[in-house]
Scaffold this motif. Sequence first.
Motif, PDB file in Angstrom:
ATOM      1  N   GLN A 100     -54.109 -20.737 -48.685  1.00 52.80           N
ATOM      2  CA  GLN A 100     -53.229 -20.754 -47.506  1.00 52.80           C
ATOM      3  C   GLN A 100     -52.970 -19.344 -47.003  1.00 52.80           C
ATOM      4  N   GLN A 101     -52.822 -18.398 -47.916  1.00 51.45           N
ATOM      5  CA  GLN A 101     -52.614 -17.015 -47.515  1.00 51.45           C
ATOM      6  C   GLN A 101     -53.841 -16.473 -46.782  1.00 51.45           C
ATOM      7  N   VAL A 102     -55.035 -16.857 -47.245  1.00 55.66           N
ATOM      8  CA  VAL A 102     -56.262 -16.438 -46.561  1.00 55.66           C
ATOM      9  C   VAL A 102     -56.278 -16.966 -45.136  1.00 55.66           C
ATOM     10  N   ILE A 103     -55.914 -18.228 -44.964  1.00 55.49           N
ATOM     11  CA  ILE A 103     -55.877 -18.828 -43.632  1.00 55.49           C
ATOM     12  C   ILE A 103     -54.822 -18.145 -42.762  1.00 55.49           C
ATOM     13  N   PHE A 104     -53.671 -17.859 -43.329  1.00 51.22           N
ATOM     14  CA  PHE A 104     -52.613 -17.168 -42.597  1.00 51.22           C
ATOM     15  C   PHE A 104     -53.104 -15.808 -42.110  1.00 51.22           C
ATOM     16  N   ASP A 105     -53.768 -15.072 -42.981  1.00 50.05           N
ATOM     17  CA  ASP A 105     -54.267 -13.735 -42.615  1.00 50.05           C
ATOM     18  C   ASP A 105     -55.331 -13.814 -41.519  1.00 50.05           C
ATOM     19  N   LYS A 106     -56.236 -14.806 -41.628  1.00 50.74           N
ATOM     20  CA  LYS A 106     -57.269 -14.956 -40.600  1.00 50.74           C
ATOM     21  C   LYS A 106     -56.658 -15.400 -39.278  1.00 50.74           C
ATOM     22  N   THR A 107     -55.622 -16.209 -39.364  1.00 46.67           N
ATOM     23  CA  THR A 107     -54.941 -16.643 -38.144  1.00 46.67           C
ATOM     24  C   THR A 107     -54.301 -15.449 -37.447  1.00 46.67           C
ATOM     25  N   MET A 108     -53.745 -14.537 -38.216  1.00 46.01           N
ATOM     26  CA  MET A 108     -53.159 -13.339 -37.640  1.00 46.01           C
ATOM     27  C   MET A 108     -54.219 -12.522 -36.902  1.00 46.01           C
ATOM     28  N   THR A 109     -55.386 -12.380 -37.509  1.00 51.80           N
ATOM     29  CA  THR A 109     -56.482 -11.668 -36.857  1.00 51.80           C
ATOM     30  C   THR A 109     -56.898 -12.374 -35.573  1.00 51.80           C
ATOM     31  N   TYR A 110     -57.022 -13.695 -35.657  1.00 51.34           N
ATOM     32  CA  TYR A 110     -57.464 -14.472 -34.500  1.00 51.34           C
ATOM     33  C   TYR A 110     -56.485 -14.361 -33.336  1.00 51.34           C
ATOM     34  N   LEU A 111     -55.202 -14.486 -33.612  1.00 51.72           N
ATOM     35  CA  LEU A 111     -54.204 -14.415 -32.547  1.00 51.72           C
ATOM     36  C   LEU A 111     -54.194 -13.039 -31.885  1.00 51.72           C
ATOM     37  N   SER A 112     -54.440 -12.008 -32.664  1.00 50.94           N
ATOM     38  CA  SER A 112     -54.471 -10.662 -32.080  1.00 50.94           C
ATOM     39  C   SER A 112     -55.601 -10.539 -31.072  1.00 50.94           C
ATOM     40  N   LEU A 113     -56.744 -11.209 -31.328  1.00 52.32           N
ATOM     41  CA  LEU A 113     -57.879 -11.183 -30.407  1.00 52.32           C
ATOM     42  C   LEU A 113     -57.672 -12.146 -29.243  1.00 52.32           C
ATOM     43  N   PHE A 114     -57.166 -13.319 -29.556  1.00 52.24           N
ATOM     44  CA  PHE A 114     -57.036 -14.367 -28.557  1.00 52.24           C
ATOM     45  C   PHE A 114     -56.032 -13.988 -27.471  1.00 52.24           C
ATOM     46  N   TYR A 115     -54.933 -13.347 -27.890  1.00 51.32           N
ATOM     47  CA  TYR A 115     -53.904 -12.942 -26.927  1.00 51.32           C
ATOM     48  C   TYR A 115     -53.900 -11.444 -26.669  1.00 51.32           C
ATOM     49  N   ASP A 116     -54.945 -10.752 -27.161  1.00 52.19           N
ATOM     50  CA  ASP A 116     -55.123  -9.322 -26.900  1.00 52.19           C
ATOM     51  C   ASP A 116     -53.815  -8.571 -27.127  1.00 52.19           C
ATOM     52  N   THR A 117     -53.346  -8.608 -28.368  1.00 47.35           N
ATOM     53  CA  THR A 117     -52.022  -8.082 -28.650  1.00 47.35           C
ATOM     54  C   THR A 117     -51.953  -7.478 -30.043  1.00 47.35           C
ATOM     55  N   GLU A 118     -51.010  -6.595 -30.221  1.00 52.88           N
ATOM     56  CA  GLU A 118     -50.683  -6.109 -31.555  1.00 52.88           C
ATOM     57  C   GLU A 118     -49.898  -7.198 -32.270  1.00 52.88           C
ATOM     58  N   VAL A 119     -50.268  -7.460 -33.519  1.00 48.44           N
ATOM     59  CA  VAL A 119     -49.596  -8.494 -34.306  1.00 48.44           C
ATOM     60  C   VAL A 119     -49.024  -7.875 -35.563  1.00 48.44           C
ATOM     61  N   ASP A 120     -47.808  -8.240 -35.865  1.00 55.40           N
ATOM     62  CA  ASP A 120     -47.156  -7.789 -37.091  1.00 55.40           C
ATOM     63  C   ASP A 120     -46.629  -9.006 -37.824  1.00 55.40           C
TER      64      ASP A 120
END
Length: 307
Positions: A100-120
């Motif tokens: 689940q942590q792996v999926i969470f981390d990949k989701t964070m990467t994906y959202l940063s690209l999808f919405y062209d944004t800095e993610v924290d």
Amino acid sequence: MKYNIPFIIALIILISSCSSQHEEHLRPVSKVEQKRAAMIYDSLSNLHYALPAPQKGDWLEAHPEKAESFQDYVEKWPQTKTAKRTKLYLVKLSPFMATQQVIFDKTMTYLSLFYDTEVDTFTLNIDYENIPEKFFRKNDLQEIQVLTDFFLKKELLKALPDDAWGLIGCTAVDIFPDPKWNFVFGQASLSNRVGVWSMRRLGDIENYPETKNRAFMRNLKVASHETGHMISMKHCVYYDCLMNGSAHILENDAKPPYLCPVCLAKADWNRNFDLHDRFDQLFTFWNENQYDIYHQYYEIVKEVAIK
């Protein structure tokens, strides 16, 4: 006639405050932006399928919704980034297992690209055993199931950072939006910049590791869909689109992880994308994660998208 001076003063302050809040998010649409939205539609619409008529049990069959055009969207004071609000935050709302942590981390990467944004990211330590009784129940498996209002109207709203254009929480605990509903994959506010999704119904990865890729895709879709709501986008009824509503897991599986041209125009106006760079980044993401169908989609899209 007697006048209540303190009341009148308070009313004027309230009206002024409401007006300034609207003005903070109201950005007039220029002719250039209108032309850009039209060009997005013209260049990409032939790559997308019109949304078919809903089947029994589908979202639109149970929840008929009106179409929201690009013009409808920009005229309703959608939530947007500001000079101060520059980040998207992902919040852990429960402990995660390793996969689940792996999926969470990949989701964070994906959202940063999808919405062209800095993610924290940060963690909120929720004491699930001591949630007020009105905010939880037991599901059909006798597990704790939390009302989404507990997150959306209490915990996440309270934790919303000043520099956040959005904050979305993820939990491994089952969630539901209303006593009449059995569960929900996720939910977000169109106006308060907060959302939540649950991994609980998206695949039992620990016991069935062969479902990892399916669970990965489901989480990306739900997280990016709810984030779309956080920038005030409603469900899409035009095309097969990430922003289609989902009443069940098969409907979620059937929709694509990308935006149709109508919803892309909304997100582009809101987030001010460099479209070619965004498509290049998503092309690389899907290639690295070995999803050929979406890798090929972005390979085509980035060739025909406007500059």
